[in-house]
Design a protein around this motif. Sequence first.
Motif, short mmCIF file in Angstrom:
data_model
loop_
_atom_site.label_atom_id
_atom_site.label_comp_id
_atom_site.label_asym_id
_atom_site.label_seq_id
_atom_site.Cartn_x
_atom_site.Cartn_y
_atom_site.Cartn_z
N LEU A 185 0.84 -1.20 0.00
CA LEU A 185 0.00 0.00 0.00
C LEU A 185 0.88 1.24 0.00
O LEU A 185 1.84 1.33 0.77
N ASP A 186 0.53 2.18 -0.87
CA ASP A 186 1.18 3.49 -0.87
C ASP A 186 0.38 4.40 0.05
O ASP A 186 -0.70 4.87 -0.32
N LEU A 187 0.88 4.65 1.23
CA LEU A 187 0.11 5.39 2.24
C LEU A 187 0.01 6.88 1.92
O LEU A 187 -0.69 7.61 2.64
N LYS A 188 0.67 7.32 0.85
CA LYS A 188 0.47 8.69 0.38
C LYS A 188 -0.69 8.77 -0.61
O LYS A 188 -1.11 9.86 -0.99
N SER A 189 -1.21 7.61 -1.01
CA SER A 189 -2.33 7.54 -1.95
C SER A 189 -3.64 7.45 -1.17
O SER A 189 -3.80 6.56 -0.32
N PRO A 190 -4.60 8.33 -1.42
CA PRO A 190 -5.89 8.28 -0.71
C PRO A 190 -6.58 6.92 -0.86
O PRO A 190 -7.17 6.42 0.11
N ALA A 191 -6.52 6.33 -2.05
CA ALA A 191 -7.19 5.03 -2.26
C ALA A 191 -6.55 3.94 -1.40
O ALA A 191 -7.25 3.14 -0.77
N ASP A 192 -5.22 3.91 -1.38
CA ASP A 192 -4.55 2.90 -0.58
C ASP A 192 -4.71 3.17 0.91
O ASP A 192 -4.78 2.24 1.74
N ARG A 193 -4.79 4.44 1.29
CA ARG A 193 -5.01 4.77 2.69
C ARG A 193 -6.39 4.30 3.13
O ARG A 193 -6.58 3.86 4.26
N ASP A 194 -7.36 4.34 2.21
CA ASP A 194 -8.70 3.83 2.53
C ASP A 194 -8.65 2.32 2.81
O ASP A 194 -9.38 1.81 3.67
N VAL A 195 -7.80 1.61 2.06
CA VAL A 195 -7.64 0.18 2.32
C VAL A 195 -7.04 -0.03 3.71
O VAL A 195 -7.48 -0.91 4.47
#
Length: 389
Positions: A74-84
């Motif tokens: 997960l790229d935690l700078k990405s909103p989509a991945d942060r949602d995961v």
Amino acid sequence: MSNLPLAGIRVLDISQVMAGPFCCMLLADMGADVIKVEPPKLGDSTRHSMGFRLKGEDSPGFLALNRNKRSIALDLKSPADRDVLYALVKTADVVVENARPGVADRLGMGYETLKAINPRLVYASISGFGQTGPWSQRPGFDLIAQAMSGVLSSNGFPGMEPAKNSIAVADLGAGLFSVYGILSAIIGRDKSGEGQYVDASLLEAALGLSIWESTEFWGTGKSPTPIGSANRMSAPYQAVAASDGWFVIGAANQGLWSTFIGVLDRRELQDDPRYSTNAARVANRLELIQDLAPTFITRTKQEWIDALLAAGVPAAPILDYGEALSSEQAVARNMVLDVPHPVEGSFRALGFPVKMSGTPQEIRLPPPLLNEHADEIRRELIDKGFLAE
């Protein structure tokens, strides 16, 4: 898996290198469902460490610290991945991270943020120096913690360059203390209904293990100095030289001392005031070893070991790792395991250092490939309604 002590506990391992992954592996070995959350492309930096490989691209160091886990990138700078990640937090009991203080908050995965999502969450941060205090922002590595805790100053031999403990006592100690804190917080949650924040550090782990050294400092007012293989509380208790090499002895109390000098046929030492008590022997340790040295070189190390053990005095050979790992005791205690792996075929790993009579641990999963379990983890979240299709 369902009968293991931590079955039903889910841990998000958002850590890298040693302390955090070691902590999470110990939890996984006891049955926790550990999901390793890694950066895309490169993953845990330990995947690329060490100067040698077996067959695949992951380093032996990574393989040694990440069994019984699943991986999602997960790229935690990405909103989509942060949602995961946030969806995973809703299902989790524990989060473990080891970024420098403040980094987790900047990535939107700090304790207060995740606690708002899941109030029962136990959140463990492992850092070099802890979350508070004037050193909190310093970079932390095992060597740095050994240096700044006093460990490096008291290790090795007098008059020689500083000697680091080759075992990463600060890193591994922080992982062990974190397990202790996490399990205590889980037990406490059963009473309070809420999780809590666990703040562990390499510095405090190294200090926390410095029992004899801190005691010597407070008792004498002097900082401990290197004493080689000797012990600060007992003598003789160290390596000594026989005619064909070194071995270790441990005459650590008055009864053993009396038996020990009997085996050596050195009964005259019984009445020597320099050696009459353990405290006196510790104070005169260098003289004591010098007095004993001519006796030890009269026989081989195995002859001395056999004679001392027969009399009940602790003594042992100094094994290298090849000898230790292949020893009859290590084999009898299953301390070397063959771990199946989709790329390596199989590799050897250390076994479980604590045995459980009713719920023995086992290798349920090999160390994961990067992002290996992403699809199944996402599907679980979708099926539970925590993530949209």
